[in-house]
Design a protein around this motif. Sequence first.
Motif, PDB file in Angstrom:
ATOM      1  N   ARG A   7       8.823  -2.513   5.270  1.00 31.17           N
ATOM      2  CA  ARG A   7       8.017  -3.137   6.323  1.00 31.17           C
ATOM      3  C   ARG A   7       6.518  -3.085   6.045  1.00 31.17           C
ATOM      4  O   ARG A   7       5.791  -4.007   6.380  1.00 31.17           O
ATOM      5  CB  ARG A   7       8.339  -2.426   7.639  1.00 31.17           C
ATOM      6  N   PHE A   8       6.045  -2.010   5.437  1.00 31.93           N
ATOM      7  CA  PHE A   8       4.622  -1.850   5.142  1.00 31.93           C
ATOM      8  C   PHE A   8       4.308  -2.132   3.674  1.00 31.93           C
ATOM      9  O   PHE A   8       3.227  -1.804   3.197  1.00 31.93           O
ATOM     10  CB  PHE A   8       4.148  -0.435   5.504  1.00 31.93           C
ATOM     11  N   GLY A   9       5.258  -2.716   2.947  1.00 31.78           N
ATOM     12  CA  GLY A   9       5.091  -2.985   1.520  1.00 31.78           C
ATOM     13  C   GLY A   9       3.805  -3.743   1.224  1.00 31.78           C
ATOM     14  O   GLY A   9       3.472  -4.701   1.921  1.00 31.78           O
ATOM     15  N   GLY A  10       3.095  -3.287   0.209  1.00 33.40           N
ATOM     16  CA  GLY A  10       1.843  -3.924  -0.185  1.00 33.40           C
ATOM     17  C   GLY A  10       0.608  -3.319   0.457  1.00 33.40           C
ATOM     18  O   GLY A  10      -0.508  -3.571  -0.001  1.00 33.40           O
ATOM     19  N   ARG A  11       0.786  -2.532   1.519  1.00 39.03           N
ATOM     20  CA  ARG A  11      -0.374  -1.895   2.166  1.00 39.03           C
ATOM     21  C   ARG A  11      -0.994  -0.890   1.195  1.00 39.03           C
ATOM     22  O   ARG A  11      -0.295  -0.097   0.572  1.00 39.03           O
ATOM     23  CB  ARG A  11       0.021  -1.174   3.454  1.00 39.03           C
ATOM     24  N   VAL A  12      -2.305  -0.927   1.109  1.00 40.37           N
ATOM     25  CA  VAL A  12      -3.037  -0.057   0.199  1.00 40.37           C
ATOM     26  C   VAL A  12      -3.425   1.233   0.919  1.00 40.37           C
ATOM     27  O   VAL A  12      -3.819   1.207   2.089  1.00 40.37           O
ATOM     28  CB  VAL A  12      -4.287  -0.780  -0.341  1.00 40.37           C
TER      29      VAL A  12
END
Length: 181
Positions: A7-12
């Motif tokens: 769900r939070f994939g790609g969040r840095v």
Amino acid sequence: MRIVGGRFGGRVINPPRNLRARPTTDFAKENLFNVLGNLLELEDIEVLDLFSGTGSISYEFVSRGAASVTSVEVNAVHHNFIRRTAASFGMDNLYAVRANVFLYLKSASKRFDVIFSDAPYDLEGSAQVVELVFDRGLLRPGGVLVFEHSKEHSFEGHPALLQVRTYGSVRFSIFRMPEEE
């Protein structure tokens, strides 16, 4: 550093410079979660993340649908970073605990589906985590312990060792609690 999937994939994740952690690389993390996804269902599980550092592994489990993640870190700066980051992402099922991992394991009464341990590679006695988890029965039947370590450690011959995965300088020894009969 980023959240690799879910769900939070790609969040840095941008830890401050005063964090002294050695986060698991995105490459190793992505491969580990592929392995874990083949071993068990990651949704609705309860996870214990030991020596949490930046919280990278905790965020990854939450992102992939874990019901709850308990993140144990003794360093106050790291612990506060994990709490702030989880709050900023809206991860209300991530519970940051500031504690010594060994004392936490000796007093823990809850059982988990997955326990992940990423002790500093030079920490004397870090392999004690494996024995504490099994001696105290902290995994549910079929539960998995992932112990991240350097190539100098070997758990060959341990009765619960399922497999060992190596990604660059990172090694994961994966143990499984036997199913109850």
